[in-house]
Design a protein around this motif. Structure first.
Motif, PDB file in Angstrom:
ATOM      1  N   ILE A 143       0.830  -1.210   0.000  1.00  0.00           N
ATOM      2  CA  ILE A 143       0.000   0.000   0.000  1.00  0.00           C
ATOM      3  C   ILE A 143       0.862   1.256   0.000  1.00  0.00           C
ATOM      4  N   ASP A 144       1.994   1.183   0.710  1.00  0.00           N
ATOM      5  CA  ASP A 144       2.910   2.335   0.759  1.00  0.00           C
ATOM      6  C   ASP A 144       3.721   2.494  -0.513  1.00  0.00           C
ATOM      7  N   GLY A 145       3.558   1.567  -1.461  1.00  0.00           N
ATOM      8  CA  GLY A 145       4.251   1.682  -2.740  1.00  0.00           C
ATOM      9  C   GLY A 145       5.666   1.145  -2.743  1.00  0.00           C
ATOM     10  N   ALA A 146       6.020   0.304  -1.779  1.00  0.00           N
ATOM     11  CA  ALA A 146       7.373  -0.252  -1.731  1.00  0.00           C
ATOM     12  C   ALA A 146       7.528  -1.342  -2.777  1.00  0.00           C
ATOM     13  N   GLY A 147       8.656  -1.307  -3.485  1.00  0.00           N
ATOM     14  CA  GLY A 147       8.957  -2.353  -4.438  1.00  0.00           C
ATOM     15  C   GLY A 147       9.416  -3.618  -3.744  1.00  0.00           C
ATOM     16  N   ALA A 148       9.724  -4.643  -4.551  1.00  0.00           N
ATOM     17  CA  ALA A 148      10.110  -5.930  -3.983  1.00  0.00           C
ATOM     18  C   ALA A 148      11.399  -5.819  -3.176  1.00  0.00           C
ATOM     19  N   TRP A 149      12.405  -5.108  -3.719  1.00  0.00           N
ATOM     20  CA  TRP A 149      13.680  -4.974  -3.007  1.00  0.00           C
ATOM     21  C   TRP A 149      13.527  -4.116  -1.754  1.00  0.00           C
ATOM     22  N   ALA A 150      12.786  -3.036  -1.851  1.00  0.00           N
ATOM     23  CA  ALA A 150      12.586  -2.163  -0.694  1.00  0.00           C
ATOM     24  C   ALA A 150      11.818  -2.886   0.406  1.00  0.00           C
ATOM     25  N   GLU A 151      10.830  -3.682   0.015  1.00  0.00           N
ATOM     26  CA  GLU A 151      10.067  -4.440   1.012  1.00  0.00           C
ATOM     27  C   GLU A 151      10.959  -5.448   1.725  1.00  0.00           C
ATOM     28  N   PHE A 152      11.808  -6.145   0.948  1.00  0.00           N
ATOM     29  CA  PHE A 152      12.695  -7.135   1.569  1.00  0.00           C
ATOM     30  C   PHE A 152      13.715  -6.460   2.476  1.00  0.00           C
ATOM     31  N   ARG A 153      14.288  -5.357   2.023  1.00  0.00           N
ATOM     32  CA  ARG A 153      15.364  -4.709   2.784  1.00  0.00           C
ATOM     33  C   ARG A 153      14.864  -4.038   4.053  1.00  0.00           C
ATOM     34  N   HIS A 154      13.733  -3.348   3.966  1.00  0.00           N
ATOM     35  CA  HIS A 154      13.288  -2.532   5.094  1.00  0.00           C
ATOM     36  C   HIS A 154      12.192  -3.186   5.937  1.00  0.00           C
ATOM     37  N   VAL A 155      11.551  -4.241   5.407  1.00  0.00           N
ATOM     38  CA  VAL A 155      10.434  -4.851   6.129  1.00  0.00           C
ATOM     39  C   VAL A 155      10.738  -6.303   6.500  1.00  0.00           C
ATOM     40  N   THR A 156      10.991  -7.118   5.489  1.00  0.00           N
ATOM     41  CA  THR A 156      11.143  -8.549   5.736  1.00  0.00           C
ATOM     42  C   THR A 156      12.436  -8.883   6.473  1.00  0.00           C
ATOM     43  N   MET A 157      13.542  -8.365   5.970  1.00  0.00           N
ATOM     44  CA  MET A 157      14.836  -8.756   6.534  1.00  0.00           C
ATOM     45  C   MET A 157      15.003  -8.348   7.999  1.00  0.00           C
ATOM     46  N   PRO A 158      14.586  -7.158   8.414  1.00  0.00           N
ATOM     47  CA  PRO A 158      14.697  -6.846   9.856  1.00  0.00           C
ATOM     48  C   PRO A 158      13.955  -7.831  10.749  1.00  0.00           C
ATOM     49  N   LEU A 159      12.821  -8.355  10.260  1.00  0.00           N
ATOM     50  CA  LEU A 159      12.086  -9.342  11.043  1.00  0.00           C
ATOM     51  C   LEU A 159      12.769 -10.706  11.052  1.00  0.00           C
ATOM     52  N   LEU A 160      13.651 -10.952  10.076  1.00  0.00           N
ATOM     53  CA  LEU A 160      14.324 -12.240   9.966  1.00  0.00           C
ATOM     54  C   LEU A 160      15.697 -12.268  10.630  1.00  0.00           C
ATOM     55  N   VAL A 161      16.122 -11.160  11.201  1.00  0.00           N
ATOM     56  CA  VAL A 161      17.460 -11.104  11.810  1.00  0.00           C
ATOM     57  C   VAL A 161      17.649 -12.165  12.894  1.00  0.00           C
ATOM     58  N   PRO A 162      16.703 -12.370  13.825  1.00  0.00           N
ATOM     59  CA  PRO A 162      16.908 -13.447  14.811  1.00  0.00           C
ATOM     60  C   PRO A 162      17.090 -14.817  14.171  1.00  0.00           C
ATOM     61  N   PHE A 163      16.312 -15.081  13.112  1.00  0.00           N
ATOM     62  CA  PHE A 163      16.459 -16.361  12.417  1.00  0.00           C
ATOM     63  C   PHE A 163      17.800 -16.435  11.691  1.00  0.00           C
ATOM     64  N   LEU A 164      18.270 -15.316  11.172  1.00  0.00           N
ATOM     65  CA  LEU A 164      19.573 -15.284  10.510  1.00  0.00           C
ATOM     66  C   LEU A 164      20.687 -15.698  11.470  1.00  0.00           C
ATOM     67  N   VAL A 165      20.619 -15.205  12.693  1.00  0.00           N
ATOM     68  CA  VAL A 165      21.631 -15.560  13.699  1.00  0.00           C
ATOM     69  C   VAL A 165      21.587 -17.054  13.993  1.00  0.00           C
ATOM     70  N   ILE A 166      20.393 -17.588  14.210  1.00  0.00           N
ATOM     71  CA  ILE A 166      20.258 -19.005  14.544  1.00  0.00           C
ATOM     72  C   ILE A 166      20.733 -19.888  13.388  1.00  0.00           C
ATOM     73  N   ILE A 167      20.271 -19.601  12.178  1.00  0.00           N
ATOM     74  CA  ILE A 167      20.611 -20.429  11.019  1.00  0.00           C
ATOM     75  C   ILE A 167      22.106 -20.371  10.737  1.00  0.00           C
ATOM     76  N   THR A 168      22.701 -19.180  10.847  1.00  0.00           N
ATOM     77  CA  THR A 168      24.133 -19.058  10.592  1.00  0.00           C
ATOM     78  C   THR A 168      24.944 -19.861  11.597  1.00  0.00           C
ATOM     79  N   LEU A 169      24.564 -19.813  12.855  1.00  0.00           N
ATOM     80  CA  LEU A 169      25.298 -20.561  13.871  1.00  0.00           C
ATOM     81  C   LEU A 169      25.127 -22.064  13.687  1.00  0.00           C
ATOM     82  N   ILE A 170      23.938 -22.506  13.320  1.00  0.00           N
ATOM     83  CA  ILE A 170      23.718 -23.934  13.066  1.00  0.00           C
ATOM     84  C   ILE A 170      24.585 -24.402  11.903  1.00  0.00           C
ATOM     85  N   ASP A 171      24.605 -23.641  10.827  1.00  0.00           N
ATOM     86  CA  ASP A 171      25.413 -24.014   9.664  1.00  0.00           C
ATOM     87  C   ASP A 171      26.905 -23.926   9.963  1.00  0.00           C
TER      88      ASP A 171
END
Length: 324
Positions: A219-247
């Motif tokens: 609705i705010d007009g964010a493109g796919a990259w902007a949505e991933f960078r500013h919306v999705t990825m910040p919410l995935l940071v905890p999972f990024l830490v866990i997955i990186t440490l497991i790997d």
């Protein structure tokens, strides 16, 4: 004359709750539920014989000069550890393990995230088929994968011939048998084999992002990259830490794959610490089980540090997800 209200009567007749019962002691639980522990006995014995005992014995063997043929070794204290500090082949194996870790883990995590984003999109067809396709190598034994890729990466194999045909290389090359490419060939095969499990982690993480967040970004007009960078990825940071440490912890367990694919060669170019320990203990002209045990103890301590970091990272991620 005083009258008693119903509420007062109710409070006076209500009994206090009984005090909480204390838990049974371990000895009483053992006498009461002995048959449960009887079923656990084979597992306990096997775990003790094949995990706990070798772990404790390796610490003692690390203090011995023991070739493995004699019934007992000669106590040398910390001499084996002093030899390791000056052993160029040990530090070569340590460096190869570090290079493997630094390259393989980001490649596996990043590529799996990219595939997860594609497979999580609504417009992607045949999602179930592709998820199964990427997960199939995970259930295949690492030694079998190493043997198969020994043939695929051979100078006369399909990978080398395809690269020559496409003009990317001038002549056929055996990537697993050349000093400059053997370690990187092992990294590529390891990432391919275990990509599916990290893909599953990321797909599960993406399911936690509320659909309303995506709709608000649209609705705010964010493109796919902007949505991933500013919306999705910040919410995935905890999972990024866990997955990186497991790997990261998993990247230390590459013995079966590299042993069958390259054997640590040529000229120790792809020898990681696990292969160094195996070669020193069993493949040397004169086996050195005490010296190999010292290397195994150091390797275990390094792995323990990363395991502790994994536990702390998971605790931080849980607290981060709990406050978000």
């Amino acid at each position: 004359m005083t009258t008693t209200t119903p509420e007062r009567d109710h409070r006076s007749t209500t009994q206090a709750p009984p005090p909480p019962r204390r838990g049974l002691s371990w000895a009483r639980r053992l006498r009461k539920d002995w048959w449960i522990y009887l079923f656990l006995l084979p597992t306990i014995l096997g775990y003790g014989a094949y995990t706990i005992y070798p772990l404790l014995a390796s610490w003692w063997f690390a203090l011995l000069d023991w070739p493995g043929f004699a019934t007992a070794g000669t106590f040398v204290g910390l001499e084996n550890f002093e030899r390791l500090i000056g052993d160029e082949l040990f530090w070569n194996a340590f460096w190869n393990s570090l290079v493997f870790l630094v390259i393989a883990v980001p490649a596996r995590v990043g590529l799996a995230l990219l595939l997860a984003l594609v497979l999580n999109a609504k417009k992607t067809p045949f999602k179930g088929f592709f998820r199964t396709l990427f997960f199939l190598p995970v259930v295949t034994t690492g030694a079998i994968v190493g043997v198969v890729f020994t043939l695929l990466l051979d100078a006369g194999g399909p990978i080398s011939l395809s690269l020559v045909w496409s003009g990317l290389i001038d002549s056929p090359a055996n990537f697993a048998a050349e000093a400059g490419t053997s370690l990187f060939a092992g990294i590529a095969v390891w990432v391919w084999k275990w990509l599916g499990i990290t893909l599953i982690y990321w797909l599960a993480a993406l399911q936690t992002v509320p659909q309303s967040v995506h709709e608000a970004a649209m609705i705010d007009g964010a493109g796919a990259w902007a949505e991933f960078r500013h919306v999705t990825m910040p919410l995935l940071v905890p999972f990024l830490v866990i997955i990186t440490l497991i790997d990261t912890v998993a990247a230390f367990n590459v013995f079966d794959l590299l042993q069958t694919l390259t054997g640590g060669g040529p000229s120790f170019s792809s020898e990681v610490i696990e292969i160094f320990i195996f070669r020193t203990a069993f493949q040397a002209t004169v086996p050195q089980l005490g010296y190999a045990s010292a290397a195994a103890v150091l390797f275990g301590l390094i792995t323990t540090v990363f395991a502790l970091a994994q536990g702390l990272g998971m605790r931080w991620a849980r607290s981060r997800m709990g406050t978000s």
